[in-house]
Design an enzyme around this catalytic site. Structure first.
Site, PDB file in Angstrom:
ATOM      1  N   GLU A 220      24.134  55.355  38.049  1.00  0.00           N
ATOM      2  CA  GLU A 220      24.639  53.977  37.921  1.00  0.00           C
ATOM      3  C   GLU A 220      26.027  53.906  37.293  1.00  0.00           C
ATOM      4  O   GLU A 220      26.812  53.009  37.601  1.00  0.00           O
ATOM      5  CB  GLU A 220      23.657  53.134  37.099  1.00  0.00           C
ATOM      6  CG  GLU A 220      22.375  52.746  37.823  1.00  0.00           C
ATOM      7  CD  GLU A 220      21.267  53.783  37.741  1.00  0.00           C
ATOM      8  OE1 GLU A 220      21.566  54.959  37.390  1.00  0.00           O
ATOM      9  OE2 GLU A 220      20.105  53.445  38.037  1.00  0.00           O
TER      10      GLU A 220
ATOM     11  N   GLU B 203      14.054  55.676  38.759  1.00  0.00           N
ATOM     12  CA  GLU B 203      13.324  54.847  37.788  1.00  0.00           C
ATOM     13  C   GLU B 203      11.930  54.501  38.315  1.00  0.00           C
ATOM     14  O   GLU B 203      10.982  54.362  37.542  1.00  0.00           O
ATOM     15  CB  GLU B 203      14.111  53.565  37.483  1.00  0.00           C
ATOM     16  CG  GLU B 203      15.359  53.841  36.642  1.00  0.00           C
ATOM     17  CD  GLU B 203      16.242  52.620  36.479  1.00  0.00           C
ATOM     18  OE1 GLU B 203      16.628  52.046  37.510  1.00  0.00           O
ATOM     19  OE2 GLU B 203      16.528  52.228  35.340  1.00  0.00           O
TER      20      GLU B 203
ATOM     21  N   GLY C 271      17.581  53.275  40.616  1.00  0.00           N
ATOM     22  CA  GLY C 271      16.292  52.594  40.647  1.00  0.00           C
ATOM     23  C   GLY C 271      15.222  53.420  41.350  1.00  0.00           C
ATOM     24  O   GLY C 271      14.028  53.251  41.079  1.00  0.00           O
TER      25      GLY C 271
ATOM     26  N   ALA D  47      18.633  50.815  43.640  1.00  0.00           N
ATOM     27  CA  ALA D  47      18.618  49.380  43.910  1.00  0.00           C
ATOM     28  C   ALA D  47      19.506  49.135  45.119  1.00  0.00           C
ATOM     29  O   ALA D  47      20.336  49.985  45.470  1.00  0.00           O
ATOM     30  CB  ALA D  47      19.148  48.633  42.691  1.00  0.00           C
TER      31      ALA D  47
END
Ligand code: 3H9
Length: 685
Positions: free
Chosen positions: A124, A104, A101, A62
């Site tokens: 994370e 992911e 992310g 992210a």
């Protein structure tokens, strides 16, 4: 504005390409781009979909710069669910590092392939977060509970080969990734759609969650995120994906709004900022460093030698005589053997590193090295002599560095005819393990020398911070008020244990008096003895340490110091003899001992750091306050989740810190507690 995501039909494969330099972070336009591309792929003639990235890496997560700002749609979990919901096979092709992310994204594809040197991970936790876009729910379904917990609570990326073993990816492509992935996607057009969320979590031992909770409550003391990760994975084993995802989302948002993640995100950017030198252009030329010389084969010199060898850089280690050299080399040998035994290094890698370290007693062997680091004991005259000698033997352009912790780098540089090539490279012990490197700029140090050393630090996997010349540079200078207050608290009424426990409860890796025992009480004692009496500071602050040193209680190495140590286990216990000494010395100073509350101990020690840190910024010894945070977290065991002393002060509020320091000034005197003018300005602003 053109989108960082493009979509094109190549034959019967719909190709989604992300191109968002430098690391393809999932900023809003990328999320929107993938969202739109998926919509297009859903309705066109494609029979399979490929997600691939341009540039140096697959999506690395992210966009951290967006955290803490109002969330912008589309949200990542929705983007990934939409990708996974496609009713044609979706393939992700990974190169570089698919992190957070980014990984992911890949987990939401139906099939995953990777280049052989790719890495994947869910880091994370290092940002005080958990994988918040399905990672905690999808990874255990693919890799099993234990591997998923390790991946997410450790946060360490794993190589593609390991990801393949764990079932996190399906295939390694060792030819051109794009071509290989396209060919595989073409094969998969006939394969079933395989959604991770529809798979069950494999069988597992239900006690594993409490085992992880216990281990992490120690290993990641004080941190909330690892415990939340365990809760999410446990949830994944009990409820369907949609419910688990809701739990994950709630916990992710709680963490993101909390102070721990704010502190750890601050450090992420602080570390990257610290590597930059204001006013030095990015393209400053650099000198090439292919061979390094180290002077002094003690613990420090040996550790420094290992840091270079571990990065594949050959080292010549110089000692005064053969006996010293053999001792130094055998310590290195033992350290490598220890790493192999603990599984940190393969036997083969250890032998290769060891072979890169050559020993010598002849300075002449430094004639061809590109960098020399002097790591002998703290004797300024000896250091100057060594530098004069280096000036004679080293080739023009060689960088000459001192590992001194305190001495005047300018005076050392003046012992040579080439002060522009001289600087401080202050490693922390054990140097092969500790990440921090203070790069000390002398008044004549050349720009290309600094630029070279900042990037060299990265090569040897250190975190560099630039410091100016002063007694103790950034880190050790700040330790002075910290230790002063620790010892004043002791003589005023606290036991060593109360001081250490208060600081460890605050989150410090080790309390200050236990640190003193570990480092050796004799070290500070000798340093004080070398100073004129009026420069030693408040005698009440070091009297007890002096008595202990004069009794031969040097700390752990002699079995006693502020504590007594078990010779077998090295475990400490409090010592009534020390309490008697403290009470006697307090009486001699006319101090009436009192109960000192834990919060006073913490505030005096931490605000001592903060106030000195403010002066260090004011004087330009550090380039910025965030550099100090990097120094304290990487070099001094300051809790990462508090973001470093300067971030902590900001979080508490400059006004409150200033008021407390003024209170201490009124109670304990202006000599120790005059607020730094920068703090005063921040507080009044
Ligand atoms: C996440 O994904 C949460 C999700 O689970 C759920 C969300 C709902 N964002 O490190 P470098 C910048 S959390 C923004 O020097 P390298 C970095 O600041 C995220 N910026 O390069 C630097 O900028 P500058 C999980 C980022 O080659 C530049 O890129 N992911 C981001 O040594 C180059 O970085 C992570 O935690 C980002 N995500 O290392 C991975 N990443 O040039 C974090 C980097 O202005 N990133 N930047 O100083 C890394 O670990 C390393 O950057 C990486 C490359 C290994 C990728």
């Amino acid at each position: 504005m053109t989108s960082p995501v493009s979509y094109a039909l190549e034959g019967n494969i719909g190709v989604i390409t992300v191109d968002n330099p430098p690391v393809n972070a999932l900023s809003q336009p990328v999320r929107q781009g993938i969202w739109d591309a998926v919509a297009e792929a859903a309705s066109d003639a494609s029979e399979a979909v490929l997600v691939i990235c341009e540039g140096r890496t697959f999506i690395a997560g992210a966009d951290i710069t967006e955290f803490g700002k109002p969330p912008a749609e589309p949200w990542l979990p929705d983007v990934f669910n939409r990708l996974e919901a496609l009713d044609k096979p979706v393939v992700a092709a990974i190169h570089g590092t698919a992190l957070g992310g980014g990984f992911e994204t890949a987990l939401s594809a139906h099939y995953r392939c990777a280049a052989p040197d790719a890495k994947v991970g869910l880091p994370e936790v290092h940002l005080g977060l958990l994988p918040g876009a399905g990672g905690t729910q999808r990874s255990p379904r693919l890799a099993g509970v234990e591997a998923a917990l390790e991946l997410m609570t450790g946060g360490k990326p794993i190589p593609a080969s390991r990801a393949l073993e764990l079932g996190l990816i399906d295939k390694i492509i060792d030819t051109d990734l794009r071509e290989g992935a396209l060919a595989w996607a073409a094969e998969l057009t006939a394969a079933p759609v395989r959604r991770t969320t529809e798979q069950p979590v494999p069988e597992h031992d239900a006690t594993i969650f409490d085992t992880f909770r216990g281990v992490l409550s120690k290993r990641a003391r004080g941190q909330i995120a690892p415990q939340h990760i365990i809760d999410c994975v446990e949830t994944a084993t009990k409820v369907p994906f949609a419910e688990g995802e809701a739990v994950e989302r709630a916990k992710f948002l709680e963490l993101m709004r909390g102070s721990q993640s704010a502190a750890m995100r601050h450090l992420f950017f602080a570390e990257r900022q610290a590597a930059k030198i204001d006013g030095l252009p990015k393209d400053t030329p650099q000198r090439s460093i292919d061979r390094v010389g180290i002077i002094g084969g003690g613990t420090m010199g040996g550790g420094i030698a290992m840091s270079f060898a571990n990065a594949g850089i050959p080292v010549t280690l110089i000692e005064v005589d053969n006996e010293g050299l053999q001792r130094g080399l055998s310590i290195i040998e033992r350290n490598y053997a220890g790493s192999v035994k603990r599984g940190k290094l393969s036997d083969d890698k250890a032998s290769k590193c060891r072979a890169l370290i050559a020993g010598s007693t002849d300075y002449g062997d430094l004639a061809s090295v590109d960098l020399v680091i002097e790591a002998v004991f703290e004797d300024p005259e000896l250091k100057k002599k060594i530098f004069a000698r280096l000036d004679d033997v080293c080739k023009p352009g060689a960088i000459l560095a001192t590992n001194t912790s305190y001495q005047d780098v300018n005076a050392i540089a003046a012992a040579t005819g080439r002060p522009q090539d001289v600087l401080g490279l202050h490693f922390f012990s054990p140097a092969n393990i500790m990440k921090l490197l203070e790069v000390v700029r002398g008044e004549k140090t050349a720009d290309d020398v600094l630029a070279t050393c900042m990037s060299l630090a990265k090569r040897i996997r250190k975190v560099p911070v630039l410091a100016g010349v002063c007694y103790g540079f950034i880190g050790n200078r700040m330790l002075q008020p910290y230790f002063r207050e620790a010892q004043l608290c002791v003589i005023e009424g606290a036991t060593p244990e109360q001081v250490d426990n208060a600081m460890e409860a605050f989150g410090m890796a080790m309390g200050p008096l236990r640190v003193a025992d570990l480092a050796g009480i004799d070290v500070g004692y000798k340093a004080r003895q070398a100073l004129p009496e009026d420069e030693r500071g408040d005698p009440r602050a070091y009297r007890v340490a002096d008595v202990l040193a004069e009794m031969g209680r040097f700390g752990q190495k002699t079995g006693s110091g502020f504590y007594r140590y078990d010779p077998e286990t090295r475990r400490h216990s409090s010592d009534t003899e020390v309490i008697e000494i403290i009470e006697r010395e307090a009486a001699a100073f006319g101090i009436e001992r009192r109960e000192i509350p834990g919060d006073e101990i913490v505030d005096r020690l931490v605000y001592g750091l903060v106030n000195e840190g403010m002066r260090i910024v004011e004087e330009g010894i550090a380039q910025r306050a965030s550099d100090i945070d990097v120094v304290y977290v990487y070099g001094y065991g300051f809790p990462v989740w508090r973001g470093g002393p300067m971030h902590y002060a900001e979080a508490v509020g400059a006004g409150r810190v200033y008021e407390r320091i003024c209170e201490f000034r009124d109670r304990f005197g202006a000599e120790a507690w005059t607020p730094a003018s920068l703090l005063e300005t921040l507080a009044t602003e």
